[in-house]
Design an enzyme around this catalytic site. Structure first.
Site, short mmCIF file in Angstrom:
data_model
loop_
_atom_site.label_atom_id
_atom_site.label_comp_id
_atom_site.label_asym_id
_atom_site.label_seq_id
_atom_site.Cartn_x
_atom_site.Cartn_y
_atom_site.Cartn_z
N LYS A 1 0.62 -10.18 21.03
CA LYS A 1 0.78 -10.54 19.62
C LYS A 1 2.22 -10.27 19.21
O LYS A 1 2.69 -9.13 19.31
CB LYS A 1 -0.19 -9.72 18.78
CG LYS A 1 -0.02 -9.95 17.28
CD LYS A 1 -1.07 -9.22 16.47
CE LYS A 1 -0.82 -9.39 14.99
NZ LYS A 1 -1.83 -8.70 14.18
N LYS B 1 -0.86 -14.80 20.51
CA LYS B 1 -0.76 -15.09 19.08
C LYS B 1 0.68 -14.94 18.63
O LYS B 1 1.30 -13.92 18.94
CB LYS B 1 -1.65 -14.10 18.35
CG LYS B 1 -1.58 -14.18 16.86
CD LYS B 1 -2.41 -13.09 16.26
CE LYS B 1 -2.22 -13.13 14.77
NZ LYS B 1 -2.79 -11.97 14.14
C1 PBG Z 1 -3.80 -7.98 11.28
C2 PBG Z 1 -3.72 -9.43 11.57
C3 PBG Z 1 -2.73 -10.35 11.22
C4 PBG Z 1 -3.20 -11.60 11.64
C5 PBG Z 1 -4.41 -11.38 12.27
N1 PBG Z 1 -4.71 -10.04 12.23
C6 PBG Z 1 -1.48 -10.21 10.43
C7 PBG Z 1 -0.38 -9.35 10.87
O1 PBG Z 1 -0.36 -8.82 11.97
O2 PBG Z 1 0.50 -9.18 10.04
C8 PBG Z 1 -2.51 -12.91 11.43
C9 PBG Z 1 -3.40 -14.11 11.41
C10 PBG Z 1 -2.80 -15.34 10.85
O3 PBG Z 1 -1.61 -15.42 10.51
O4 PBG Z 1 -3.56 -16.33 10.75
N2 PBG Z 1 -2.88 -7.15 11.90
#
Ligand code: PBG
Length: 323
Positions: free
Chosen positions: A194, A247
């Site tokens: 991520k 992601k």
């Molecule tokens: C929580 C999380 C996030 C997303 C999914 N889980 C945001 C972040 O890390 O700031 C993003 C999902 C999206 O943008 O659709 N940590």
């Protein structure tokens, strides 16, 4: 060589093209996210994500009953008064996400329920873990809470916990907490690679989870680092992840392809909020054909190596594919 070889021979008719199709997008591949807020009869549009809403648990019965996507990813969006420094409401066995999981299970026992396991929506400062006295995000203090959070979701009936906090050791801690609670059949889909992406912007509006200071670069991956992403993801596999995830998806297809080659685990990709809203807003402006572009984006994510795609288009695409 041309003229003996002519690639266009295979592309002449629809039937010929279909026979040699290498990648197919099906309804089985799609996971629909859902945002759950406290209260009753509460439904709010997310301004930055056209077509996406936040709902209270009592509305999930009707929502799930009409859903065409086969799997859901549940996010809890608590109100400010439920947040604290450590995000303790996240681990409440009767909290928002456990309530949501029970409601969805009751309405649709056939759906696969995945829950997001992260503290940023539950902490007053909006970071994914508690803070140290010098304002850093405390790794080992957060993974204990993440384990309890995942166990609360599993006990409510979730099939998979999806940790997204990017804390070191979170998969190991969650596996241990699930096993200790007798939830050894609950799987872990790790947000393994991520990135610290600006494509999450619209989500933070949906989940009220923007950090109140700084950013997430001390825990999420540096956007230009390919080797580091693979190393981090493979560590999650070693810690007991059952699924890996990349992601965002579209700007990170190289990471999807790399990870597909490096691991035998099933692989998901998250077509995130910014990727969704770009298509939605461009389509609303008459610049892109929404349906064609959305289907192309998701097919390309599969072609890169993803087995499943989490997308705010999941339910819509299932409807399109059924037409
Ligand atoms: C929580 C999380 C996030 C997303 C999914 N889980 C945001 C972040 O890390 O700031 C993003 C999902 C999206 O943008 O659709 N940590």
């Amino acid at each position: 060589m041309f003229p003996e070889t002519r690639m266009r021979r295979l592309r002449r008719t629809d039937g010929m093209r279909r026979l040699s199709e290498e990648t197919v997008l099906t309804a089985n591949d799609l996971i629909e996210p859902v945002f759950v807020a406290p209260g009753t009869k509460r439904r709010e549009d997310v301004a930055s994500m056209p077509g996406v809403t936040r709902m209270s648990p009592d509305l999930l019965d009707a929502w799930a009953s009409g859903l065409k996507a086969p799997a859901v990813l549940v996010f809890g969006v608590p109100d400010d008064e439920e947040k604290d420094e450590t995000g303790s409401a996240a681990a409440d066995p009767d909290g928002l996400v456990p309530q949501a999981v029970k409601a969805i299970r009751a309405a649709r026992p056939d759906l696969t329920i995945i829950t997001d396991v992260c503290l940023c929506g539950y902490t007053t400062h909006g970071h994914c873990g508690p803070l140290t006295p010098d304002g850093e995000i405390h790794n080992d203090g957060s993974i204990d809470m993440l384990g309890r959070m995942a166990a609360a979701h599993g006990a409510a009936g979730a099939h998979m916990a999806a940790p997204s906090a990017m804390m070191d050791g979170q998969v190991q801690a969650i596996r241990a907490a699930l096993d200790e609670a007798g939830l050894e059949d609950v799987a872990i889909m790790s947000y393994a690679a991520k990135f610290a992406s600006a494509f999450y912007g619209p989500f933070r509006d949906a989940a009220h989870s923007a950090p109140s200071f700084g950013d997430r670069r001390s825990y999420q991956l540096p956007i230009g680092n390919r080797r580091e992403a693979i190393q981090d993801a493979l560590m999650d596999e070693d810690e007991g992840a059952d699924w890996l995830m990349v992601k965002p998806a579209m700007p990170y297809l190289d990471i999807i392809a790399d990870l597909r080659a490096e691991s035998l685990l099933p692989l998901a990709a998250y077509h995130v909020s910014g990727e969704y809203s770009m298509i939605k807003l461009a389509a609303a402006a008459g610049v892109l054909d929404e349906r064609k572009v959305a289907l192309e984006a998701l097919l390309c994510i599969k072609r890169a190596g993803a087995d499943a795609v989490i997308t705010y288009y999941a339910d819509q695409v299932c409807r399109w594919l059924a037409e």
